[in-house]
Design an enzyme around this catalytic site. Structure first.
Site, mmCIF file in Angstrom:
data_model
loop_
_atom_site.group_PDB
_atom_site.id
_atom_site.type_symbol
_atom_site.label_atom_id
_atom_site.label_comp_id
_atom_site.label_asym_id
_atom_site.label_seq_id
_atom_site.Cartn_x
_atom_site.Cartn_y
_atom_site.Cartn_z
ATOM 1 N N LEU A 67 67.409 79.003 67.530
ATOM 2 C CA LEU A 67 68.093 78.407 68.395
ATOM 3 C C LEU A 67 68.245 76.984 68.560
ATOM 4 O O LEU A 67 69.756 76.811 68.937
ATOM 5 C CB LEU A 67 67.223 78.385 69.943
ATOM 6 C CG LEU A 67 65.859 79.381 70.440
ATOM 7 C CD1 LEU A 67 65.240 79.132 71.728
ATOM 8 C CD2 LEU A 67 66.752 80.428 70.004
ATOM 9 N N TYR A 112 82.878 76.634 67.894
ATOM 10 C CA TYR A 112 81.848 77.330 68.389
ATOM 11 C C TYR A 112 82.216 77.964 68.158
ATOM 12 O O TYR A 112 80.121 78.544 67.683
ATOM 13 C CB TYR A 112 81.611 76.995 70.168
ATOM 14 C CG TYR A 112 80.002 77.322 70.400
ATOM 15 C CD1 TYR A 112 79.409 76.616 69.990
ATOM 16 C CD2 TYR A 112 80.007 78.728 71.039
ATOM 17 C CE1 TYR A 112 77.709 77.361 70.311
ATOM 18 C CE2 TYR A 112 78.501 79.539 71.605
ATOM 19 C CZ TYR A 112 77.403 78.824 71.493
ATOM 20 O OH TYR A 112 76.719 79.016 71.925
#
Length: 377
Positions: free
Chosen positions: A83, A188
């Site tokens: 993550l 991103y």
């Protein structure tokens, strides 16, 4: 019993996944850099997420950009839930090197270690994002599924926020499947696409099962109320509690697929443990599009507040117009469907927010940073 490493495991999603896994009898180790943007200046005292995960898991402070930290974290681990990442579409457009180093560089180091050094890892679950789709899937007037280009600065400056085809025609939004064309519209999004590609490409060559989860817009209790890059529910909640007005960008009809944290935790645990998940790429969302104005209405209703709402027409370069995921693969392969409707999730979120400290001016500073770079118009 699995022994799971969760990189970024002291974060919003990771801390809850850790608690869930431990409750089912699994061992969990967390590797987290505990950056101040998420955890405050002194994480031991300013991060409730760190306190929560420290109660259930072994916490190792370190970064995925360090081979030594990763090497230590991987000892005796059989499952990795990856993550760890810098998050935030807007910030990624001007902190490019930091996002690339953490997201791409950290994932490259993880896969390099798994390729070249002894380990016991059998599965790697990577947190991808809906941002890999860019504008996602639409249908043209003749019924063809198309993946339109990013919206132009020129059109949006004139107040035209619609997603259009090659000939300028308006297109109909449809749910985006995992087989869609990938064309991210932000730094991103690019980093998440590369993260996913690294894991899904390298893992099978070394006998490790890869799973990719394309999270949509995750929200719920525990989400940072001070990090201005975590999402509009946190941002708008803080503005409401401060008694400030809400400036809605574009025309307020832009939409996102909001998925409640409990549903995300369930999908992530299934991805880590279920044999059927191996090799799969899954959208993790609600399958419903909610407009920004609907978000405002839900929050104002839940808070019982009155605030001034302005639809300003301002816009951010790199933002998409709409987002809604096709979640049928998650249902068909793993037998899971998200169960918390958006309005109920907002009610639970606001109930939690009411007992949290009111943040400061982080959001305003983030807008100033973007405006200074001509990314906010």
């Amino acid at each position: 019993m699995a022994h799971v490493l969760i990189t970024g495991g002291a974060g919003f999603i990771g801390s809850r996944v850790a608690a869930r896994l431990v409750s089912e009898g699994h061992r969990v180790r967390v590797l987290d850099a505990l950056i101040s943007q998420v955890h405050g200046p002194d994480p031991e005292t300013t991060s409730p997420l760190l306190r929560a995960v420290s109660d259930v898991a072994e916490v190792q402070r370190g970064t995925v950009t360090s081979l030594d930290d990763l090497r230590a974290a991987l000892v005796d681990v059989d499952t990795v839930i990856h993550l760890a990442a810098e998050t935030g579409t807007g910030q990624s457009m001007y902190e490019i090197d930091r996002y690339v180093e953490a997201n791409i560089g950290g994932t490259a180091k993880l896969m390099d270690l798994l390729t070249n050094e002894p380990h016991g890892v059998r599965r790697v679950v990577v947190a991808s994002s809906r941002s890999v789709y860019g504008e996602g899937a639409y249908r043209s007037a003749n019924g063809t599924v198309v993946y339109p280009p990013h919206r132009s600065d020129t059109a949006m400056a004139e107040g035209d926020f619609a997603v259009r085809g090659a000939s300028g025609e308006e297109l109909e939004l449809i749910p985006t499947t995992e087989d869609a064309v990938l064309h991210p519209s932000s730094v991103y999004g690019i980093t998440k696409q590369v993260q996913e590609s690294l894991v899904m490409t390298v893992a099978p060559t070394i006998g490790v099962e890869p799973v990719s989860l394309r999270y949509q817009n995750v929200f719920g209790p525990g989400q940072s109320l001070t990090n201005p890059y975590t999402g509009i529910l946190s941002i708008f909640s803080t503005l409401i509690r401060q008694g400030k007005g809400i400036d809605v960008f574009e025309d307020g009809q832009e939409s996102r697929d909001f998925v409640y944290i409990d549903d995300v935790v369930e999908a992530t645990v299934l991805a880590a443990l279920e044999p059927a998940a191996a090799g799969g790429v899954f959208n993790v969302g609600s399958g419903a599009a909610t407009t920004v104005l609907e978000v405002v209405d839900a929050l104002v209703t839940a808070f019982g507040a009155q605030v001034e709402v302005t639809v300003s027409g301002r816009y951010r370069l790199g933002d998409i117009r709409h987002n809604v995921a096709d979640t049928s693969r998650l249902r068909d392969v793993l037998g899971f469907e998200p169960s918390v409707p958006f309005v109920e999730g907002v009610r639970r979120f606001v109930e939690w927010v009411a007992d949290e400290p009111i943040g400061g001016g982080e959001y305003e500073r983030s807008l100033d940073e973007m405006a200074a770079r001509r990314l906010l118009k």
